[in-house]
Design an enzyme around this catalytic site. Sequence first.
Site, short mmCIF file in Angstrom:
data_model
loop_
_atom_site.label_atom_id
_atom_site.label_comp_id
_atom_site.label_asym_id
_atom_site.label_seq_id
_atom_site.Cartn_x
_atom_site.Cartn_y
_atom_site.Cartn_z
N SER A 1 -35.63 -27.22 -78.32
CA SER A 1 -36.18 -26.90 -79.63
C SER A 1 -37.17 -25.75 -79.56
O SER A 1 -37.37 -25.06 -80.57
CB SER A 1 -36.82 -28.14 -80.27
OG SER A 1 -37.94 -28.57 -79.55
N SER B 1 -43.81 -23.32 -75.20
CA SER B 1 -43.62 -24.58 -74.49
C SER B 1 -43.95 -25.77 -75.38
O SER B 1 -44.77 -25.66 -76.29
CB SER B 1 -44.51 -24.62 -73.25
OG SER B 1 -44.39 -25.86 -72.59
N HIS B 2 -43.33 -26.87 -75.09
CA HIS B 2 -43.67 -28.12 -75.77
C HIS B 2 -45.04 -28.63 -75.33
O HIS B 2 -45.69 -29.36 -76.05
CB HIS B 2 -42.63 -29.19 -75.45
CG HIS B 2 -41.33 -28.98 -76.13
ND1 HIS B 2 -40.40 -28.06 -75.70
CD2 HIS B 2 -40.81 -29.56 -77.22
CE1 HIS B 2 -39.36 -28.10 -76.50
NE2 HIS B 2 -39.58 -28.99 -77.43
N SER B 3 -45.47 -28.22 -74.15
CA SER B 3 -46.69 -28.76 -73.54
C SER B 3 -47.77 -27.69 -73.40
O SER B 3 -47.60 -26.73 -72.65
CB SER B 3 -46.36 -29.31 -72.15
OG SER B 3 -47.54 -29.59 -71.42
N ASP C 1 -39.42 -23.03 -72.89
CA ASP C 1 -39.12 -24.04 -71.88
C ASP C 1 -37.85 -24.84 -72.14
O ASP C 1 -37.00 -24.95 -71.27
CB ASP C 1 -40.33 -24.95 -71.62
CG ASP C 1 -40.78 -25.77 -72.82
OD1 ASP C 1 -40.18 -25.67 -73.92
OD2 ASP C 1 -41.76 -26.53 -72.67
#
Length: 128
Positions: A73, A11-13, A70
Amino acid sequence: MTAPVGVVLVSHSPALAAGLAELLAELGAGEVRVAVAAGSADGGLGTSDEKIARAVDEADGGGGVAVLADLGSAVLTARLVLAERPSAVLVDAPFVEGAVAAAVTASTGAPLDEVVAAAEEARGHRKL
């Protein structure tokens, strides 16, 4: 008994992935290795190939690893890392619903192909 299938959340987060990992820990009844690869190398929002590689190693109990990402990228970065890791499969599934289906199915001792199929089937489950 077959080796367990692990789950990796890309995930980015970090906060998003940590919350989902917490949910999966409950649903997987502690039987499923769930690892998180979230955020950039410097701790901000983004993705990191090194974090993904470490998470796959952490989650792999010998039965392979289902990897869920997610967004864009995260998918691209995971694809690059997994090109060299045949025991890990990037799953084309919704992040939350797919991860839940993967963890629940993995907790039954199902093999990797069944875990991947369950996660992918989550795309078609309606909420209403």
